[in-house]
Structure formats: structure tokens, C-alpha cells
Design a protein around this motif. Sequence first.
Motif, PDB file in Angstrom:
ATOM      1  N   PRO A  22       0.786  -1.248   0.000  1.00  0.00           N
ATOM      2  CA  PRO A  22       0.000   0.000   0.000  1.00  0.00           C
ATOM      3  C   PRO A  22       0.811   1.289   0.000  1.00  0.00           C
ATOM      4  N   TRP A  81       0.438   6.828  11.808  1.00  0.00           N
ATOM      5  CA  TRP A  81       0.437   8.273  11.564  1.00  0.00           C
ATOM      6  C   TRP A  81       0.787   9.095  12.801  1.00  0.00           C
ATOM      7  N   ILE A 161       0.914   6.602   6.750  1.00  0.00           N
ATOM      8  CA  ILE A 161       0.968   7.873   6.024  1.00  0.00           C
ATOM      9  C   ILE A 161       1.651   7.658   4.673  1.00  0.00           C
ATOM     10  N   HIS A 162       1.257   8.496   3.701  1.00  0.00           N
ATOM     11  CA  HIS A 162       1.754   8.401   2.327  1.00  0.00           C
ATOM     12  C   HIS A 162       2.243   9.780   1.912  1.00  0.00           C
ATOM     13  N   VAL A 170      -0.772  12.048   3.168  1.00  0.00           N
ATOM     14  CA  VAL A 170      -2.156  11.619   3.262  1.00  0.00           C
ATOM     15  C   VAL A 170      -2.211  10.462   4.259  1.00  0.00           C
ATOM     16  N   VAL A 171      -3.122  10.564   5.198  1.00  0.00           N
ATOM     17  CA  VAL A 171      -3.315   9.523   6.207  1.00  0.00           C
ATOM     18  C   VAL A 171      -4.357   8.537   5.678  1.00  0.00           C
ATOM     19  N   ASP A 172      -4.183   7.265   6.007  1.00  0.00           N
ATOM     20  CA  ASP A 172      -5.166   6.255   5.599  1.00  0.00           C
ATOM     21  C   ASP A 172      -6.574   6.661   6.022  1.00  0.00           C
ATOM     22  N   GLY A 173      -7.519   6.497   5.105  1.00  0.00           N
ATOM     23  CA  GLY A 173      -8.922   6.762   5.406  1.00  0.00           C
ATOM     24  C   GLY A 173      -9.690   5.453   5.530  1.00  0.00           C
ATOM     25  N   PRO A 174     -10.915   5.438   5.012  1.00  0.00           N
ATOM     26  CA  PRO A 174     -11.751   4.244   5.161  1.00  0.00           C
ATOM     27  C   PRO A 174     -11.238   3.036   4.384  1.00  0.00           C
ATOM     28  N   THR A 175     -11.575   1.864   4.881  1.00  0.00           N
ATOM     29  CA  THR A 175     -11.253   0.614   4.188  1.00  0.00           C
ATOM     30  C   THR A 175     -12.478   0.156   3.401  1.00  0.00           C
ATOM     31  N   ILE A 176     -12.251  -0.274   2.150  1.00  0.00           N
ATOM     32  CA  ILE A 176     -13.347  -0.852   1.372  1.00  0.00           C
ATOM     33  C   ILE A 176     -12.959  -2.275   0.981  1.00  0.00           C
ATOM     34  N   LYS A 177     -13.963  -3.135   0.870  1.00  0.00           N
ATOM     35  CA  LYS A 177     -13.714  -4.514   0.482  1.00  0.00           C
ATOM     36  C   LYS A 177     -14.452  -4.816  -0.795  1.00  0.00           C
ATOM     37  N   LEU A 178     -13.736  -5.321  -1.784  1.00  0.00           N
ATOM     38  CA  LEU A 178     -14.350  -5.664  -3.060  1.00  0.00           C
ATOM     39  C   LEU A 178     -14.075  -7.126  -3.355  1.00  0.00           C
TER      40      LEU A 178
ATOM     41  N   GLY B 167      -8.624  -7.938  -2.256  1.00  0.00           N
ATOM     42  CA  GLY B 167      -9.765  -7.054  -2.478  1.00  0.00           C
ATOM     43  C   GLY B 167     -10.002  -6.023  -1.389  1.00  0.00           C
ATOM     44  N   PHE B 169      -9.024  -2.561   0.217  1.00  0.00           N
ATOM     45  CA  PHE B 169      -8.326  -1.333  -0.169  1.00  0.00           C
ATOM     46  C   PHE B 169      -8.556  -0.260   0.896  1.00  0.00           C
ATOM     47  N   VAL B 171      -8.761   3.743   1.276  1.00  0.00           N
ATOM     48  CA  VAL B 171      -8.947   4.965   0.501  1.00  0.00           C
ATOM     49  C   VAL B 171      -8.221   6.113   1.212  1.00  0.00           C
TER      50      VAL B 171
END
Lengths: 183, 183
Positions: A22, A81, A161-162, A170-178, B167, B169, B171
Motif C-alpha cells: 500500500p 500516523w 501515512i503516504h 495523506v493519512v489512511d482513510g476508510p477501508t473498502i472490500k471488493l 480485495g 483497499f 482509501v
Amino acid sequence: MFGGVIVVKELALSKVYQLLEPGPVAMLTTAHKGCANVMTMSWHMMVEFEPPQVACIVSNANHSFAALRATGECVIAIPAWRLAAKVVKVGNCSGRDIDKFAAFGLSTLPAARVAPPLIRECFANLECKITDKRLVNKYNLFILEVVKAWIDPAQRKPKTIHHHGYGTFVVDGPTIKLRSRMR
Amino acid sequence: MFGGVIVVKELALSKVYQLLEPGPVAMLTTAHKGCANVMTMSWHMMVEFEPPQVACIVSNANHSFAALRATGECVIAIPAWRLAAKVVKVGNCSGRDIDKFAAFGLSTLPAARVAPPLIRECFANLECKITDKRLVNKYNLFILEVVKAWIDPAQRKPKTIHHHGYGTFVVDGPTIKLRSRMR
């Protein structure tokens, strides 16, 4: 186990890519002639899943470069962070001039398979050995194998952090699963 | 300029590292024997600021590998999070079997200096040429130079995605600014 108290827990090498892929800002420790040092690093990528291989750029302008090349060992430590201010300070000075661990209050723990130390405050620490130096002279590019990995079980769901340049992160925000077949 | 309408805007090559250093999931387009293809890619890193050089891993199991090696050209396109579902679909099938651009509704634009196309829906597109193949056979590792960069001015502050495996991620979340001397 360190001093009888479990402070870091081993992580399966097969999961290491999930930490580095990531693109988090990382720190890299080295040890040379009895002196440990630490730098900040954002130019790294996975090369192979297992055993985990990683490529990274360590500029020959960095004090860490000579130590890494000479000893062939380092630890890649990943800060959450809340360490961002220290990470920037580590990146803004050189181990030629000061002991950065002492200056910025970073604690070390002994690694199991390499001489450079783990960083206690980081949620992950990856012990690495250089496996290929062919692109070092031209690009400062090292190929490393992760030989041992540790996580801090007390830091749950750490946000990394990125770096976007010039102190902007940019600090990590929400996680999404696909639904995906990709490892 | 494409068809008389400005849809993408040139980005200074000195700023390219600010796009790739944070580790976003990217897509990579190739063109070979009259056929364009696209794959999903997360294993990439910056190698040099300017001219921008990038390293990436393109597995020889991917259909894109042969095209990239044979032609020496690709486009690295960076999607914002709203494209995440398409990005996963692109990563879950092969250009051997289908035209992924048509299948997933991705539009292409001609690049200026390479044959592979830009992806219209991505907020950044980087035209690349291979400059070093020494680590291709052993690691599937390509060194690329970015020769032209484009951004979509209509996508402001795009949030990127970072792959944590299977899967999942993360954001982009909040941006923080710290005083730093680091580029």
C-alpha cells in the motif's frame, strides 16, 4: 520475547506484502561499526510474495547507504500516523551528525536475524538481507529479502501515512472490500 | 488537445514523483500487434526525481508482460477511488481472453510519445519507456522513464486507493502538512 515480556509478535512472511504494497512511508535502520542509524524512506515496492522480496532506493547521499551496502542488512519499520512528526524529523537530518534514536525518542529492540535494531514504536518491523546489488551503482536500488517480520499486537488497525512531497502526507482513510481473485 | 477539446493537461515531469511515491493502485496499458491491453498494478516505486524514473513489477504470468518487453512502452494510469470496482475487474481477468477497455467501459485517448493509450477516466496518465531490463529475467522488474505526464484538471484532489490484499483497499483520508526539508 524481549526481557521476558512479549512486546512484538511474529508475522507470517506470506503476509508481509500486505504491509508494503500500500505504499506507506517507512523507516530503515542500519548498523555499522557499532553504530545504529535510521532514515525515512518512501521509495520501496514488493518484488515477490514469498519469500517476500522488496526493492528500495537508498540514495548514496544518505549516511545509511554505506552501512546498507557494506553490511547487507537493514530493518524496514513502518510507523503509524501518530509518529508522523518524528518520521519527518528523522528524514530532515543525518546520522553523520547525531544519534537520531536518542534525539527523537525512538526506542530500539534487538532483531533476531540481523544486526540493525527494530523500532519499538513502529507497528511493523521487517528484518531484511540484501540479495541483489546489480542496480545499486546505477540507481541506488537494492533488492532485499525479508527474513523475519514482527508486528506490535497492541497497535490495532494502524493508519499509515503516504508522502506527496514537501511534508504533505495523506493519512489512511476508510477501508473498502471488493470481491476479488487477486492475492 | 484531443479532437479540439482539452481533456487532459500536461503535468511537469518534476512533479510525477508526487503521484507515485504515495503508493496508489495503478493501471498499466500496453499496445502490441495492434491490440491495446490494460492490467492492474500495485508493485511500483519511484527511482529518480527528474527525469522521473520508475521501477515496476509486471509478472510474466500477465498477458501484458510480453507486450511490455517487446515494445518497451507503457502508460501508467492512476485511478481515483470511484474507479475501484473497475480496477478490480481489470485485475481479475486477462487480455488474452477479452478486450478489457470495452468490457469495463474504460475510454482511451492517444498518447503523445508512446503507442499504448491513456485511460480517460484516470486522473493521471504517465507515458513511459523502458530504460533498463537487467532485472527482468530474474524479478520481472522493469526500469521505466516517464517521458510525458498528463492530469485531468476536472478531477480535483482525487482520492487514491491502496491495496492490502484480497480485495481490501484503503482509501486516502485526511491530508496533513508538516514542516519538512524533504522534497
